[in-house]
Design an enzyme around this catalytic site. Sequence first.
Site: not given
Ligand code: IVH
Length: 677
Positions: A117, A119, A121, A229, A318, A412, A415, A430, A436
């Site tokens: 999945e 992640k 932000d 999620y 990451k 400037c 020039c 300028c 220039c």
């Molecule tokens: S699972 C026990 N799935 O990442 C598992 N977290 O570092 C808990 N996050 O606090 C999280 N996408 O805010 C999970 N597909 C995803 C996620 C996700 C983003 C964030 C979430 C969590 C942090 C963990």
Amino acid sequence: MSKATPEIIKRVEELRSQIEDYNYHYYVLDDPRIPDAEYDRLFRELQQLEADYPELASDDSPTRRVGSSAETSFEEVVHRLPMLSLDNAFSEDELRDFDRRVRERLGSDGDIEYVCEPKLDGLAVSLHYENGSLTVAATRGDGYSGEDITANIRTIPSVPLKLRGDDVPDMVEVRGEVYMPKAGFEKLNQRLADRGEKTFVNPRNAAAGSLRQKKSTVTAKRPLEMCAYSVAVTDESLLPDTQWDGLQQVQRWGFRINPEMRKANGVEDCLEAYNELMEKRDSLPYEIDGIVFKVNRLDLQQRLGFVSRAPRWAIAHKFPAQEELTVIEDVEFQVGRTGAVTPVARLKPVFVGGVTVSNATLHNMDEIRRLDAHIGDTVFIRRAGDVIPQVVKVVADKRPENARPVELPKTCPVCGSDVIQIEGEAVARCSGGLYCPAQRKEAIRHYASRKALDIEGLGDKWIDILVDRGMVKTVADLYHLTVRDLTSLERMGEKSASNLVKAIEGSREPVLWRFLYALGIREVGEATAKALASHFGTMEAIADADEEALQEVPDVGPIVAGHIRSFFDQPHNQETLQALKEAGVRWQEEVVEQGEKPLQGETWVLTGTLSGMTRDEAKEKLEALGAKVAGSVSKKTACVVAGEAAGSKLAKAEQLEIPVLDEEGLLKLLKEHGLDG
Ligand code: IVH
């Protein structure tokens, strides 16, 4: 007020479920069912009924998503199951270690099936539903207790207020991420910056700031989304056996789940998923900072269990960071090809967003003031995708004692001409213009362009070469070029050289307005140049006019007048004009005998195709006779010139009984006034 009849109650229920259904298709499935206008109509009907019959009010109503202006206090919510975090893997090796540990613990030699999945932000949220209705929404907090943000969460369109379907448990807690898509973030920051307010460093902070609003009406205006999620608490017998199927279930209940989700067999497949998602990262409409791998089977998850604050069955692999801290070592000012003077931060080199960054634009002085950036400051640098690196925030408490404020240079750096900042404009410029070196190529390109002096054959490529070789410094130098000079250049033959010299010669006697336009004074386009020429008649008169006198010309306001004045006030520009004169350029002064022109005060319209001249040429000639040339026919039109294949404008002229001339008629008229050929 009358009481709601059974029909009204039924209609309200119908509208609510219809609207929720459209929301679901729009926000969860990305598959809109009806046009926005139709949706708005239903929404307004519901709003009206709820206003007329307050006894029908309900927290679950989609109309509640606009929020409330009551201040919330964010009460503490204790999580029934702690909200854990994820361990991170920063390399392939760390991911392989994770997979090895999982297989060892499970005593398995085969590949493990993982769900991959993105992640997201944003911020983790927990949502409680009782009998299908949203009751409490909370932030993660320290993992054990968070804050009650129900009022704000209700405003997010992709959060279901009521669960869908007939397999909804009595009680369920769904967890997911609230985030702000990139486009919405950019717009929000633009809006804040335009108002001179503090902007957000990144979409994550913007989402956090939006959820922390005391008034949910403010949150409602922020472009937030939520993606589920996991399912945390429910009667487990109601859940499928895998993470994957669980999320499909959650989607049927009405949550958005991430469309980039996929399954992977074994760690090699996971690495492939990582690389694929990494490739897509910049093109996704939201920010992600990695990929999460979760053991798919829930029974295996149970066997693996948790260690301290993270599950053993999941890991976040990451992506490279898009933000880092560094120091502004200096600020220099660059001059662009249009004369814009731009502050650029020289940074202590830092690796961010996959490259080493040592410069970042600070845009303009307003931006520097907004950031309160000083030389010596520690700053957040952000480089997302292929967007140029930005300084997004100053770390105020890291400012050293010897930090220096940034000052706009008075002259400037290229020039030495004055740097001018016009009030109300963010950009400083300028005023060297034609002189220039930073603006040289642009000035020459503009001077030679078709609408200016139309020097055929003097394209960008040759301008680059002539300037880079030092053969042309200002436009006046063009007139000293010889065929021999030009043939000394690679790939310039005798024939093209002599054509170019001829074309330059041919530009020696422009009419005043065209010459004025060719000088490239800021905001002096063709129309303004014409207006100035016909008002003042001579270059001397324009150059001598003060701002007040300049503003007597139609369409010249204080800003344009300021630009004109500062152009002529620069000794360098005067020198270039003098050099042009000495090179034999003679602009033809305009005759300002008002009222003498034969078509003075008349509005003409050109339509269709002329065979002997372009429309621009015809327009110019008619204007020389005093006519105004307009784009559409009205009662006020004096005459329509209709070329080949004239259409609706000709029809309209006939309908309004306006005189029509064909091309032959036009030529005759021009000839009568000495404008043939
Ligand atoms: S699972 C026990 N799935 O990442 C598992 N977290 O570092 C808990 N996050 O606090 C999280 N996408 O805010 C999970 N597909 C995803 C996620 C996700 C983003 C964030 C979430 C969590 C942090 C963990």
